[in-house]
Design a protein around this motif. Structure first.
Motif, PDB file in Angstrom:
ATOM      1  N   MET A  25      91.223 -58.323  97.946  1.00 41.74           N
ATOM      2  CA  MET A  25      90.354 -58.995  96.983  1.00 41.74           C
ATOM      3  C   MET A  25      91.207 -59.735  95.953  1.00 41.74           C
ATOM      4  N   GLU A  26      90.734 -60.888  95.553  1.00 42.79           N
ATOM      5  CA  GLU A  26      91.452 -61.685  94.556  1.00 42.79           C
ATOM      6  C   GLU A  26      91.183 -61.135  93.152  1.00 42.79           C
ATOM      7  N   TYR A  27      92.199 -61.153  92.326  1.00 46.53           N
ATOM      8  CA  TYR A  27      92.023 -60.683  90.953  1.00 46.53           C
ATOM      9  C   TYR A  27      92.756 -61.596  89.987  1.00 46.53           C
ATOM     10  N   GLU A  28      92.038 -62.015  88.976  1.00 43.49           N
ATOM     11  CA  GLU A  28      92.630 -62.749  87.863  1.00 43.49           C
ATOM     12  C   GLU A  28      92.134 -62.115  86.574  1.00 43.49           C
ATOM     13  N   ALA A  29      93.053 -61.675  85.744  1.00 42.11           N
ATOM     14  CA  ALA A  29      92.686 -60.945  84.533  1.00 42.11           C
ATOM     15  C   ALA A  29      91.954 -61.852  83.551  1.00 42.11           C
ATOM     16  N   LYS A  30      91.055 -61.246  82.799  1.00 45.05           N
ATOM     17  CA  LYS A  30      90.299 -61.988  81.784  1.00 45.05           C
ATOM     18  C   LYS A  30      91.228 -62.495  80.683  1.00 45.05           C
ATOM     19  N   ALA A  31      91.005 -63.718  80.267  1.00 42.63           N
ATOM     20  CA  ALA A  31      91.826 -64.293  79.190  1.00 42.63           C
ATOM     21  C   ALA A  31      91.605 -63.571  77.867  1.00 42.63           C
ATOM     22  N   SER A  32      90.438 -62.941  77.712  1.00 46.66           N
ATOM     23  CA  SER A  32      90.076 -62.280  76.446  1.00 46.66           C
ATOM     24  C   SER A  32      90.506 -60.822  76.385  1.00 46.66           C
ATOM     25  N   ARG A  33      91.353 -60.377  77.318  1.00 42.38           N
ATOM     26  CA  ARG A  33      91.620 -58.940  77.461  1.00 42.38           C
ATOM     27  C   ARG A  33      92.265 -58.288  76.239  1.00 42.38           C
ATOM     28  N   TYR A  34      92.911 -59.052  75.394  1.00 44.96           N
ATOM     29  CA  TYR A  34      93.583 -58.459  74.241  1.00 44.96           C
ATOM     30  C   TYR A  34      92.808 -58.636  72.936  1.00 44.96           C
ATOM     31  N   ASP A  35      91.571 -59.091  73.035  1.00 44.90           N
ATOM     32  CA  ASP A  35      90.835 -59.477  71.828  1.00 44.90           C
ATOM     33  C   ASP A  35      90.158 -58.320  71.093  1.00 44.90           C
ATOM     34  N   SER A  36      89.886 -57.216  71.784  1.00 45.10           N
ATOM     35  CA  SER A  36      88.995 -56.227  71.160  1.00 45.10           C
ATOM     36  C   SER A  36      89.498 -54.795  71.185  1.00 45.10           C
ATOM     37  N   ILE A  37      90.802 -54.594  71.424  1.00 44.73           N
ATOM     38  CA  ILE A  37      91.325 -53.225  71.431  1.00 44.73           C
ATOM     39  C   ILE A  37      92.550 -53.155  70.531  1.00 44.73           C
ATOM     40  N   GLU A  38      92.714 -52.025  69.887  1.00 40.77           N
ATOM     41  CA  GLU A  38      93.846 -51.828  68.970  1.00 40.77           C
ATOM     42  C   GLU A  38      95.059 -51.328  69.741  1.00 40.77           C
ATOM     43  N   TYR A  39      96.231 -51.762  69.322  1.00 47.83           N
ATOM     44  CA  TYR A  39      97.497 -51.271  69.868  1.00 47.83           C
ATOM     45  C   TYR A  39      98.276 -50.624  68.729  1.00 47.83           C
ATOM     46  N   LYS A  40      98.742 -49.422  68.992  1.00 46.69           N
ATOM     47  CA  LYS A  40      99.402 -48.644  67.945  1.00 46.69           C
ATOM     48  C   LYS A  40     100.814 -48.280  68.401  1.00 46.69           C
ATOM     49  N   LYS A  41     101.772 -48.360  67.474  1.00 48.51           N
ATOM     50  CA  LYS A  41     103.155 -48.037  67.804  1.00 48.51           C
ATOM     51  C   LYS A  41     103.326 -46.552  68.089  1.00 48.51           C
TER      52      LYS A  41
END
Length: 330
Positions: free
Chosen positions: A1-17
Motif C-alpha cells: 500500500m502507498e503511504y504519504e505522511a500528512k503535511a500537518s503531522r507536527y501541528d497539534s502534538i507537544e514535544y518535550k525534551k
C-alpha cells in the motif's frame, strides 16, 4: 500500500525534551509490545503505524522479545518501515531493548555484555536498520556487575548501533549509580522507561521519578492505563473476551476485586466531569506528572490511537481533582 505522511503531522502534538538532553519525544509514543507480532493482521498494523505518524507520534518503542513470537514485532516493524516509511526514518525515534529472556542458555537473558552485544545485532538485523535511536537495558540484573552492563551500553552507542542509551524498570538508587558510570564513560544516557499509572505509584515509592528529575533524565511511561483497567472496558464488570479472561499472565481476576471495580467507577465520574474518557484522563494524569516526558500507548486498531491522542486536549488538573483521585486509590 502507498503511504504519504500528512503535511500537518507536527501541528497539534507537544514535544518535550528528555531531561537535560537535546532529544525530544512526543507527548504520546506508540508501544509495539502486543498486537504487532506474527498473530497480527499486517494491513492493520501498517494502518496503526501510519495513523500514529500522521498525528505526530514520531516514537516507536520495541524490544527484542516483543511479539508473539519473540522478535516478530521488530521484524514486522522493520518490514513496515522499509516497505512504506523509509523516507521518514530521520523523522522517527525507534527504540528497542534487551534484558528479558530471548533465547536458551546462559547468554540470552538479563544484563551481561555478551547478551547485550548479541541482542543489539539481532535487533538491527530483524529491523534491517543500521542503528536505533535509543537502546535500553530492559531490567536490573542482580547477578551481573552494573559496570559491565553500562560498559556494554556505552560501547553499543560508541559503535554507532544506537544514538542514546536508556534504562527500563530500574529503581532510583540503581539508576543513579548507573548514571554515574555512564557519565564516566561519556555515554548519552537520556531516558528511563518505567511503569506508572493512577493505580501504580511504584516510581514514586522507589525514588525513580525524583532521581530522574535530579539527574536531568527523561522518563517515558508504560502501562499508563494499568493493562486496560483504566479504560471503559471494566466499568460494567469483566467481559468474557477481555484479557483478564483470555490471558492471565499480566492481568487476572484478582486484579479486579470489587474494591478495584468501585475505584474505577469513581475515577470514571471524575473523567466525565473533565469531559474525558477514563483512558484519556488516566493518560493526561501521567503526562502531567513532574519529570514525565512521554506516555506509551498500545493499540489494536487505529481508532484507539486517535481516541487516546485526545488526552492532549486537557492535561491540566486542579488540585481538587488530584486530591479526589488520590483519595479514591490511595
Amino acid at each position: 500500500m502507498e503511504y504519504e505522511a500528512k503535511a500537518s503531522r507536527y501541528d497539534s502534538i507537544e514535544y518535550k525534551k528528555c531531561g537535560g538532553s537535546g532529544l525530544k519525544l512526543p507527548a504520546v509514543s506508540l508501544g509495539l509490545w502486543h498486537n504487532f507480532g506474527d498473530n497480527a493482521d499486517y494491513d492493520n498494523i501498517c494502518k496503526m503505524c501510519f495513523t500514529a505518524f500522521d498525528n505526530g507520534i514520531t516514537h516507536f518503542d520495541l524490544a527484542n522479545n516483543y511479539g508473539p513470537a519473540a522478535g516478530s514485532a521488530e521484524r514486522n516493524f522493520g518490514k513496515i518501515l522499509h516497505n512504506h516509511m523509509a523516507q521518514y526514518r530521520d523523522e522517527m525515534i525507534i527504540s528497542t531493548k534487551a534484558g528479558y529472556y530471548m533465547w536458551p542458555g546462559p547468554y540470552g537473558d538479563f544484563g551481561s555484555r555478551k547478551y547485550l552485544m548479541s541482542s543489539i545485532d539481532q535487533s538491527l538485523k530483524r529491523m534491517n536498520l543500521d542503528y536505533v535511536d535509543i537502546f535500553y537495558h530492559h531490567r536490573m540484573d542482580p547477578d551481573t556487575p552494573l559496570y559491565e552492563t553500562m560498559w556494554a551500553l556505552a560501547d553499543i552507542v560508541k559503535s554507532g548501533k544506537a544514538l542514546y542509551a536508556g534504562l527500563s524498570n530500574y529503581d532510583g538508587p540503581t539508576m543513579e549509580k548507573a548514571a554515574e558510570i555512564l557519565n564516566e564513560l561519556h555515554c548519552p544516557f537520556v531516558i528511563n522507561q518505567n511503569r506508572y499509572s493512577i493505580l501504580d505509584r511504584t516510581v514514586e515509592k522507589n525514588g525513580l521519578l525524583q532521581s530522574a528529575i535530579d539527574k536531568k533524565k527523561g522518563v517515558i511511561i508504560f502501562s499508563p492505563l494499568a493493562q486496560g483497567l483504566l479504560t471503559n472496558r471494566y466499568l460494567n464488570g469483566i467481559p468474557e473476551d477481555s484479557r483478564v479472561k483470555t490471558d492471565g499472565r499480566f492481568l487476572n481476576e484478582k486484579s479486579l476485586s470489587a474494591e478495584r471495580l468501585e475505584q474505577i467507577a469513581k475515577l470514571d465520574k471524575i473523567a466525565q466531569e473533565r469531559g474525558q474518557t477514563l483512558a484519556q484522563m488516566a493518560l493526561a494524569w501521567v503526562y502531567s506528572r513532574a519529570g514525565v516526558t512521554s506516555v506509551l500507548i498500545g493499540a489494536s486498531k487505529p481508532e484507539q490511537i486517535l481516541e487516546n491522542l485526545k488526552m492532549t486536549d486537557n492535561v491540566q488538573f486542579s488540585q481538587e481533582e488530584l486530591n479526589d483521585i488520590d483519595a479514591i486509590v490511595l
